[in-house]
Design a protein around this motif. Sequence first.
Motif: not given
Ligand code: SF4
Length: 443
Positions: A125-127, A149-151, A153-158, A238-240, A276-278
């Motif tokens: 989902f996040v490539d 890396g990332c701070n 904790h989106c639940t679908f993402c590792i 980019v997150y809003p 748990k989306r930012p």
């Molecule tokens: S999907 Fe969420 S946890 Fe995964 S990298 Fe993106 S912001 Fe971080």
Amino acid sequence: MKTAIRKTPKVGFVSLGCPKALVDSERILTRLRAEGYEVAASYGKADLVIVNTCGFIHAAVDESLDAIGEALAENGKVIVTGCLGAQPQKILDRHPQVLKITGPQRYEEVVASVHEHLPPLHEPFVDLIPAHGLKLTPRHYAYLKISEGCNHHCTFCIIPSMRGRLVSRPVGDVLREAEQLARAGVKEILVISQDTSAYGADLKYAAQTWRGTERRAHFYDLAAALGELGVWIRLHYVYPYPHVDKVVELMADGRILPYLDIPFQHASARILKLMKRPAAAENTLQRIAAWRSQVPDITLRSTFIVGFPGETEDDFEQLLGWLREAQLDRVGCFEYSPVEGAAANQLAQPQVAAEVKRERRERFMELSKEISARRLAQKIGRKMQVLVDRFDGAVAVARSSSDAPDIDGVVRIPRPAKLALGDWAQVRITKSDAYDLEAKLEP
Ligand code: SF4
């Protein structure tokens, strides 16, 4: 239940030789970093080592052969590139066990060989780079990775468990790399990271001097500085957050491309919470309206997941209603599938049946196609600048500010007299379909 998560692949790098060789080394590292590889600080920590050699004088040849020998002894998996690579027999005579030898400026081959011997990780989902982009990237654009890396904790993402928390690269390093790319002829830089708008938070936005001015390791300062390079700057992931509005001002001033890639993933507040989306609490429709009034030409791109555990028909309808209102220019949509090790696997929510996921994705894409077709039709008659990516027979396939490579549409220019790969062109739009445009060259 704990599941094993594959480690981030790590590459060691030994760069010998002149500044030209250094440019090659940087291009290779820029590329690998963008694909999710880490650069290892020692042979022991690397899964594979690349040696960029010099073959200019005897001493340099010896030094290069010794460096290859050392990398083989310490690590065992070695790819050789650079000037000495133009004389492969010299290398093979002493080190027949190297995995691959290429000559100078052949970084695509080096990267392909790394893929073969140490495949990149795939995170569905996040490539950060589209799968097609992994195979071939023309030299006139480059991906620039600004953090690891990332701070969240989106639940679908590792990613956070795999790559750890956000680690931003110092702003001076990023800017020097970007400058080097621009100097090497790159005309478009695509800024990527898991969370581009969070850039520098871990560094407490520490400033460094670049071109005689202090620049903070901050999303805004970075975008503003990149905007001084005279190449296209395109922002991805980019997150809003509120400070994104300031960056939209840079777009309004024409300093960076009026293009924002924001992975919204859903629009139902309930599903966003489960994910748990930012920035899930942001009123995204209001923000989009504000950006569009500030920069009428802005292109908004996003990705979505349908069929997340617990998604009801009502949640999905909310998503469709949101998209109808948001009128995003470009969208991608995934059917949810569980990722090994992701927290979403533990959610006490019903799974969505496979055929329902498929059907929802189709409905979503149908609506997005209508929106795209309508928005593109409004561009007919307009003049724009495009960048030529490739040729399809007698047709030049180019991109405008609205089109990121491989994931968005294209601008086709039939019979493009005198255009070459990587050229800029001024065109007038003559036709549109659901995703692409056709244009003629402007005199
Ligand atoms: S999907 Fe969420 S946890 Fe995964 S990298 Fe993106 S912001 Fe971080």
